[in-house]
Write an enzyme that holds these catalytic residues in place. Structure first.
Site, mmCIF file in Angstrom:
data_model
loop_
_atom_site.group_PDB
_atom_site.id
_atom_site.type_symbol
_atom_site.label_atom_id
_atom_site.label_comp_id
_atom_site.label_asym_id
_atom_site.label_seq_id
_atom_site.Cartn_x
_atom_site.Cartn_y
_atom_site.Cartn_z
ATOM 1 C CB CYS A 36 50.780 38.978 11.965
ATOM 2 S SG CYS A 36 49.529 38.792 13.235
ATOM 3 C CB CYS A 84 50.616 33.901 11.342
ATOM 4 S SG CYS A 84 50.437 35.697 11.256
ATOM 5 C CG ASN A 118 53.868 44.033 14.380
ATOM 6 O OD1 ASN A 118 55.036 44.383 14.209
ATOM 7 N ND2 ASN A 118 53.305 44.043 15.575
ATOM 8 C CB ILE A 119 51.321 47.192 9.151
ATOM 9 C CG1 ILE A 119 52.683 46.920 8.500
ATOM 10 C CG2 ILE A 119 50.816 48.593 8.809
ATOM 11 C CD1 ILE A 119 52.625 46.802 6.976
ATOM 12 C CD GLU A 120 50.018 47.427 16.613
ATOM 13 O OE1 GLU A 120 49.905 48.534 17.187
ATOM 14 O OE2 GLU A 120 50.326 46.372 17.206
ATOM 15 C CB CYS A 175 48.503 34.934 15.879
ATOM 16 S SG CYS A 175 48.108 35.342 14.174
ATOM 17 C CD GLU A 221 54.274 36.066 12.616
ATOM 18 O OE1 GLU A 221 53.801 37.224 12.470
ATOM 19 O OE2 GLU A 221 54.258 35.479 13.699
HETATM 20 N N1 THU Z 1 51.576 40.003 15.953
HETATM 21 C C1 THU Z 1 52.369 39.600 14.912
HETATM 22 O O1 THU Z 1 52.883 40.427 14.147
HETATM 23 N N2 THU Z 1 52.544 38.268 14.741
HETATM 24 C C2 THU Z 1 51.992 37.307 15.521
HETATM 25 O O2 THU Z 1 52.048 36.137 15.181
HETATM 26 C C3 THU Z 1 51.337 37.684 16.776
HETATM 27 C C4 THU Z 1 50.930 39.092 16.880
HETATM 28 C C5 THU Z 1 51.353 41.442 16.141
HETATM 29 C C6 THU Z 1 49.952 41.890 15.898
HETATM 30 C C7 THU Z 1 49.910 43.153 16.732
HETATM 31 O O3 THU Z 1 50.425 44.217 15.957
HETATM 32 C C8 THU Z 1 50.859 42.890 17.879
HETATM 33 O O4 THU Z 1 51.662 41.792 17.465
HETATM 34 C C9 THU Z 1 50.172 42.549 19.183
HETATM 35 O O5 THU Z 1 49.245 41.539 19.025
#
Ligand code: THU
Length: 136
Positions: free
Chosen positions: A59, A93, A48-50, A90, A61
């Site tokens: 996300c 995804c 995941n890259i915020e 989520c 995935e």
């Molecule tokens: N996140 C994912 O990478 N995959 C998911 O299916 C659920 C959430 C990440 C997004 C965000 O960076 C962090 O988890 C918290 O929501």
């Protein structure tokens, strides 16, 4: 559900744990790693890259899936997803997964690589809206 060979499954899980280390998560501090296996035998990893503009975050995935699809490798077979606590994908995804393979196998693992859930996309997104839903 037709499962993968044990050694392939274990490698996919290891790849997801490794990918998790590359997560960019200064805001949530919740790293997620994904490793996607396609029918070609290739594995694509994702983390995941915020972003400071929170909704722009992507996300793990979807990073892995978009890497594969953008290389023309669209026959998704299985994905391992690693989080601290065995968090599941989520809704966004799941929708992206449904586009490419409702039979996609998912291995949800915790930070130690312990499988907390082994399932398929159609099990976790029943009644999904997919390419066949578009009646033209
Ligand atoms: N996140 C994912 O990478 N995959 C998911 O299916 C659920 C959430 C990440 C997004 C965000 O960076 C962090 O988890 C918290 O929501």
């Amino acid at each position: 559900m037709s499962d993968l060979k044990q050694s392939v499954k274990e490698q996919l899980i290891q790849d997801a744990l490794e990918a998790r280390k590359k997560a960019y998560v200064p805001y949530s501090k919740y790293p997620v790693g994904a490793a996607l296996l396609t029918a070609s035998g290739k594995t694509y990893s994702g983390a995941n890259i915020e972003n400071a503009a929170f909704p722009v975050t992507i996300c793990a995935e979807r990073v892995a899936i978009f890497k594969a699809v953008s290389e023309g490798d669209m026959d998704l077979q299985a994905i391992a997803v690693a989080t601290k606590n065995g968090g599941t994908p989520c809704g966004s995804c799941r929708q992206v997964m449904a586009e490419f393979n409702p039979e996609l196998i998912l291995y949800i693992v915790d930070e130690n690589g312990k499988i907390t859930q082994e399932t398929t996309l159609k099990e976790i997104l029943p009644g999904y809206f997919g390419p066949d839903s578009l009646v033209r």
